[in-house]
Scaffold this motif. Structure first.
Motif, PDB file in Angstrom:
ATOM      1  N   VAL A   7      44.336  44.666  37.904  1.00 13.00           N
ATOM      2  CA  VAL A   7      43.866  44.216  36.593  1.00 13.00           C
ATOM      3  C   VAL A   7      45.087  43.764  35.795  1.00 13.00           C
ATOM      4  CG1 VAL A   7      42.755  44.924  34.438  1.00 13.00           C
ATOM      5  CG2 VAL A   7      41.910  45.805  36.628  1.00 13.00           C
ATOM      6  N   ILE A   8      45.043  42.531  35.305  1.00  9.07           N
ATOM      7  CA  ILE A   8      46.111  41.995  34.462  1.00  9.07           C
ATOM      8  C   ILE A   8      45.569  41.935  33.044  1.00  9.07           C
ATOM      9  CG2 ILE A   8      47.712  40.091  34.053  1.00  9.07           C
ATOM     10  CD1 ILE A   8      48.046  41.103  36.881  1.00  9.07           C
ATOM     11  N   VAL A  60      50.682  43.609  31.425  1.00 10.19           N
ATOM     12  CA  VAL A  60      50.853  44.648  32.439  1.00 10.19           C
ATOM     13  C   VAL A  60      49.840  44.402  33.543  1.00 10.19           C
ATOM     14  CG1 VAL A  60      51.803  46.439  30.933  1.00 10.19           C
ATOM     15  CG2 VAL A  60      49.318  46.286  31.255  1.00 10.19           C
ATOM     16  N   ALA A  61      50.196  44.889  34.723  1.00 10.09           N
ATOM     17  CA  ALA A  61      49.279  44.912  35.860  1.00 10.09           C
ATOM     18  C   ALA A  61      48.935  46.368  36.097  1.00 10.09           C
ATOM     19  CB  ALA A  61      49.936  44.317  37.094  1.00 10.09           C
ATOM     20  N   GLU A  62      47.647  46.632  36.242  1.00 12.35           N
ATOM     21  CA  GLU A  62      47.180  47.992  36.495  1.00 12.35           C
ATOM     22  C   GLU A  62      46.526  48.063  37.862  1.00 12.35           C
ATOM     23  OE1 GLU A  62      45.847  49.993  32.285  1.00 12.35           O
ATOM     24  OE2 GLU A  62      44.334  48.900  33.426  1.00 12.35           O
ATOM     25  N   VAL A  67      49.842  51.602  35.188  1.00 15.30           N
ATOM     26  CA  VAL A  67      50.672  50.413  35.040  1.00 15.30           C
ATOM     27  C   VAL A  67      51.611  50.351  36.233  1.00 15.30           C
ATOM     28  CG1 VAL A  67      52.477  49.297  33.668  1.00 15.30           C
ATOM     29  CG2 VAL A  67      50.516  50.369  32.525  1.00 15.30           C
ATOM     30  N   VAL A  68      51.486  49.278  37.014  1.00 14.88           N
ATOM     31  CA  VAL A  68      52.296  49.122  38.227  1.00 14.88           C
ATOM     32  C   VAL A  68      53.136  47.842  38.208  1.00 14.88           C
ATOM     33  CG1 VAL A  68      50.776  50.538  39.661  1.00 14.88           C
ATOM     34  CG2 VAL A  68      50.353  48.073  39.476  1.00 14.88           C
ATOM     35  N   ARG A 101      52.004  44.919  47.956  1.00 19.26           N
ATOM     36  CA  ARG A 101      50.553  45.113  47.862  1.00 19.26           C
ATOM     37  C   ARG A 101      49.838  43.982  47.128  1.00 19.26           C
ATOM     38  NH1 ARG A 101      49.531  51.388  46.452  1.00 19.26           N
ATOM     39  NH2 ARG A 101      47.406  50.671  46.773  1.00 19.26           N
ATOM     40  N   GLY A 102      50.564  42.894  46.843  1.00 16.94           N
ATOM     41  CA  GLY A 102      49.950  41.736  46.199  1.00 16.94           C
ATOM     42  C   GLY A 102      49.970  41.775  44.683  1.00 16.94           C
ATOM     43  N   ILE A 103      50.617  42.771  44.112  1.00 19.17           N
ATOM     44  CA  ILE A 103      50.641  42.905  42.649  1.00 19.17           C
ATOM     45  C   ILE A 103      51.458  41.787  42.019  1.00 19.17           C
ATOM     46  CG2 ILE A 103      51.394  44.396  40.746  1.00 19.17           C
ATOM     47  CD1 ILE A 103      50.786  46.769  42.799  1.00 19.17           C
TER      48      ILE A 103
END
Length: 155
Positions: A7-8, A60-62, A67-68, A101-103
């Motif tokens: 999720v962005i 942020v990317a979750e 938050v990753v 992982r594609g984040i």
């Protein structure tokens, strides 16, 4: 097997500690980032400036509610290119234990799609010269190494 969705979203001040931890854990960045409590006011002040800017957005990317990753976009308009606008992507960081992982790809693809929807002429970014893995990553996503960047440190 169910794959979790990245999720962005726009960052909030509640994300600040997690974002700073991403930068502080970066051995290649060399920016002096730290999770020491006395530094938090500096980060809060920067977040406040970013959050009121019409041309900057911090994301942020979750993954699984954590938050990753993070990145920031800026829009700049110049007279070159017939007065067109470009998006600059900065401060891209994925948590070390979450890489592969594609984040990162999800974050960059999100930014590129935002730029496309907003009619930007191009998307550009810089990457530290020592980040060879990042260079391969950006090339895989369609970016080309077209310019040489220069910096003048003032602090």
């Amino acid at each position: 097997m169910q794959v979790e969705t990245v999720v962005i979203r726009e960052a909030t001040e509640n994300d600040l500690v997690s974002i700073v931890a991403l930068f502080a854990d970066d051995p290649l960045g060399g920016h002096g980032d730290t999770t020491e409590p006395e530094a938090l006011p500096d980060y809060r002040a920067a977040f406040a400036r970013i959050s009121v800017s019409q041309n900057e957005t911090l994301y942020v990317a979750e993954l699984g509610g954590e938050v990753v990753g993070t990145f920031q976009t800026m829009v700049t308009t110049t007279l070159t290119g017939r007065g067109s606008s470009a998006m600059i992507i900065e401060a891209v960081q994925t948590r070390a234990d979450m890489r592969g992982r594609g984040i990162g790809a999800a974050m960059i693809e999100f930014a590129v799609e935002c730029a496309r929807q907003d009619g930007m002429r191009l998307v550009q970014l810089t990457s530290n010269a020592v980040r060879k893995d990042a260079h391969r990553f950006y090339k895989r996503l369609g970016f080309t190494a077209s310019h040489i960047g220069f910096k003048l440190k003032l602090k």
